[in-house]
Scaffold this active site. Sequence first.
Site, PDB file in Angstrom:
ATOM      1  CB  ILE A  81      -0.057  -7.770   7.768  1.00 10.93           C
ATOM      2  CG1 ILE A  81      -1.370  -9.099   7.770  1.00 10.93           C
ATOM      3  CG2 ILE A  81      -0.070  -7.106   6.353  1.00 10.93           C
ATOM      4  CD1 ILE A  81      -2.436  -8.225   7.977  1.00 10.93           C
ATOM      5  CE1 TYR A 145       4.537  -7.178   8.988  1.00  8.54           C
ATOM      6  CE2 TYR A 145       5.158  -6.576  11.224  1.00  8.54           C
ATOM      7  CZ  TYR A 145       4.510  -6.403  10.015  1.00  8.54           C
ATOM      8  OH  TYR A 145       3.546  -5.149   9.782  1.00  8.54           O
TER       9      TYR A 145
HETATM   10  N1  LIG Z   1      -2.894  -3.072  11.031  1.00 15.27           N
HETATM   11  C1  LIG Z   1      -2.108  -2.914  11.596  1.00 15.27           C
HETATM   12  O1  LIG Z   1      -2.091  -2.662  12.968  1.00 15.27           O
HETATM   13  C2  LIG Z   1      -0.352  -2.372  11.074  1.00 15.27           C
HETATM   14  C3  LIG Z   1       0.441  -2.234  12.025  1.00 15.27           C
HETATM   15  C4  LIG Z   1       1.750  -1.948  11.433  1.00 15.27           C
HETATM   16  C5  LIG Z   1       1.865  -2.012  10.046  1.00 15.27           C
HETATM   17  N2  LIG Z   1       0.789  -2.390   9.279  1.00 15.27           N
HETATM   18  C6  LIG Z   1       1.142  -2.635   7.949  1.00 15.27           C
HETATM   19  O2  LIG Z   1      -0.002  -1.772   7.121  1.00 15.27           O
HETATM   20  C7  LIG Z   1       0.038  -2.536   5.971  1.00 15.27           C
HETATM   21  C8  LIG Z   1      -1.418  -2.764   5.682  1.00 15.27           C
HETATM   22  O3  LIG Z   1      -1.963  -3.482   6.679  1.00 15.27           O
HETATM   23  P1  LIG Z   1      -3.450  -3.983   7.015  1.00 15.27           P
HETATM   24  O4  LIG Z   1      -3.688  -4.011   8.294  1.00 15.27           O
HETATM   25  O5  LIG Z   1      -4.452  -3.017   5.955  1.00 15.27           O
HETATM   26  O6  LIG Z   1      -3.384  -5.416   6.309  1.00 15.27           O
HETATM   27  P2  LIG Z   1      -4.434  -6.091   5.002  1.00 15.27           P
HETATM   28  O7  LIG Z   1      -4.037  -7.647   5.048  1.00 15.27           O
HETATM   29  O8  LIG Z   1      -5.879  -5.769   5.418  1.00 15.27           O
HETATM   30  O9  LIG Z   1      -3.741  -5.405   3.826  1.00 15.27           O
HETATM   31  C9  LIG Z   1      -2.711  -6.040   3.239  1.00 15.27           C
HETATM   32  C10 LIG Z   1      -3.052  -5.897   1.448  1.00 15.27           C
HETATM   33  O10 LIG Z   1      -1.987  -6.354   0.744  1.00 15.27           O
HETATM   34  C11 LIG Z   1      -2.483  -7.426  -0.103  1.00 15.27           C
HETATM   35  N3  LIG Z   1      -1.398  -7.990  -0.628  1.00 15.27           N
HETATM   36  C12 LIG Z   1      -0.733  -8.968   0.332  1.00 15.27           C
HETATM   37  N4  LIG Z   1       0.384  -9.611  -0.484  1.00 15.27           N
HETATM   38  C13 LIG Z   1       0.170  -8.896  -1.888  1.00 15.27           C
HETATM   39  C14 LIG Z   1       0.940  -9.058  -3.079  1.00 15.27           C
HETATM   40  N5  LIG Z   1       2.012 -10.267  -3.037  1.00 15.27           N
HETATM   41  N6  LIG Z   1       0.409  -8.482  -4.071  1.00 15.27           N
HETATM   42  C15 LIG Z   1      -0.384  -7.588  -4.046  1.00 15.27           C
HETATM   43  N7  LIG Z   1      -1.192  -7.305  -2.956  1.00 15.27           N
HETATM   44  C16 LIG Z   1      -0.791  -8.192  -1.816  1.00 15.27           C
HETATM   45  C17 LIG Z   1      -3.631  -8.040   0.631  1.00 15.27           C
HETATM   46  O11 LIG Z   1      -4.595  -8.830  -0.255  1.00 15.27           O
HETATM   47  C18 LIG Z   1      -4.356  -6.995   1.504  1.00 15.27           C
HETATM   48  O12 LIG Z   1      -5.191  -6.251   0.869  1.00 15.27           O
HETATM   49  C19 LIG Z   1       0.918  -3.676   5.706  1.00 15.27           C
HETATM   50  O13 LIG Z   1       2.114  -3.328   5.218  1.00 15.27           O
HETATM   51  C20 LIG Z   1       1.120  -3.920   7.296  1.00 15.27           C
HETATM   52  O14 LIG Z   1       2.433  -4.700   7.549  1.00 15.27           O
HETATM   53  C21 LIG Z   1      -0.382  -2.813   9.698  1.00 15.27           C
END
Ligand SMILES: NC(=O)c1ccc[n+]([C@@H]2O[C@H](COP(=O)([O-])OP(=O)(O)OC[C@H]3O[C@@H](n4cnc5c(N)ncnc54)[C@H](O)[C@@H]3O)[C@@H](O)[C@H]2O)c1
Length: 314
Positions: A81, A145
Site C-alpha cells: 500500500i 504503486y
Molecule cells: N488507506 C487508504 O487511504 C487507501 C487509499 C487508496 C487505496 N487503498 C487501498 O485499500 C486497500 C486496503 O488498504 P488499507 O489502508 O486497509 O491497508 P492495510 O495495510 O491495513 O491492509 C492491507 C492488508 O493486506 C494484507 N496483505 C498484504 N499483502 C498480502 C498478501 N500478499 N497476501 C495476503 N494479504 C496481504 C495486509 O496484511 C493487510 O492486512 C489496499 O489495496 C490499498 O492499496 C487504501
Amino acid sequence: MRILVTGGAGFIGSTLVDRLLADGHEVAAVDDLSGGDRGNLVRAAESPLFALHVMDIRDPALIGLAAEWRPEVVCHLAAQISVRKSVADPVHDARLNVEGTASVLQAAHHGGTRKVVFASSVAVYGRPAVIPVPGGAATDPRSPYAASKLSAETYLATFKALHGIDYTTLVLSNVYGPRQSPDGEAGVVAIFTDALLNGTPTVVYGAGDQTRDYIFVDDVVDGFARACGTEGGGGRFNLGTGVQTTDRRLHSLVAEAAGVADEPGEAPTRLGDLPAMAVDPAPALEGIGWRPQTELAVGLKSTVDWARSRLASL
Ligand SMILES: NC(=O)c1ccc[n+]([C@@H]2O[C@H](COP(=O)([O-])OP(=O)(O)OC[C@H]3O[C@@H](n4cnc5c(N)ncnc54)[C@H](O)[C@@H]3O)[C@@H](O)[C@H]2O)c1
C-alpha cells in the site's frame, strides 16, 4: 451471500468484514498478516459466519480455497500500500499488486465468483489537471504503486472478457478512521492522532497548504457493500468527498477532536509531494447509490475516541 475479503485483517478490510457480517453475509477473510492484525477481527471472530485464512494471496492454495468455498463475491483489498516503498522496490510492489491480483482473479474464476470488487487508489490520476477529479478522468500513473493498481484494474476487465466475471473498481481517496496504523505514510490522520494523544511533536510540511480528500472508513466500506450487489458492473467509481482539506486545517481539526493545543512544527516541503487532490464522487451515486455521509469533524472525533481507548488499554 458468501463474500471473500482479501486483506481482511487490515484497516479497511477488517471494517468491511464487520459491515458485511452485520448485513448477514457469510464472510471469509484472507490475509497473510504482513500489515494487518488479528486484533482487528476480534469482533468478527465471535460470529459463526466468519473465518480467517492466514494465507498469502499468491499462494496456489487460494484457488483450492475458492473452489471449495465458492464465494459469490470477492472484495480484493490485499496489497502493498505504500507509494514510497513501491518506488524503492517496484518489483516487490508488482509481485503483490499485479501477480497477487492475477492470483485472486484466477481463484475467483475457479470459485465460480459472480463479481470482484477492487480497491484502487487516486494515485492512478497522477497530477490531475482538474480537481475534484471527474469520474472518467484520464489516468497518469507516476509511481510503481499507481502503475500496479492500474494494471490490476486492467486485469479485472480482462477476466471479465475471458471468464465473464463481473467487477467494480472503487478508486479510494485518503481513507481515515479507527484501526488505521500510524506507521503508514497514507495515514496522516492516524499519525497526527497518535502523536497528539501521546504528546509527541507533529509537523506540517511547507506552508501546510497541501490538500487531500479525507473519506471516513465507514463510508468506504458502505461503497464496497453496495458494489457487492448487481449495480455498477464493469464500472469505476471515485470514493471521496470532493472536498479538499489542507494539512494545516486537518491538524487543527484533529487537535480539536483530541482536546489538545494546535501547535505543529514546520518542515520543508517534501520533494515529489502532490500539492492537491480531491475526487468527484458524483458518478458513484448514479452507479452504486453511494454518497459520502460522514462530516470530517465527526469522523475525526470517532477516530480520536477509538485511538484514546486503544492507548488506555495498552
Ligand atoms: N488507506 C487508504 O487511504 C487507501 C487509499 C487508496 C487505496 N487503498 C487501498 O485499500 C486497500 C486496503 O488498504 P488499507 O489502508 O486497509 O491497508 P492495510 O495495510 O491495513 O491492509 C492491507 C492488508 O493486506 C494484507 N496483505 C498484504 N499483502 C498480502 C498478501 N500478499 N497476501 C495476503 N494479504 C496481504 C495486509 O496484511 C493487510 O492486512 C489496499 O489495496 C490499498 O492499496 C487504501
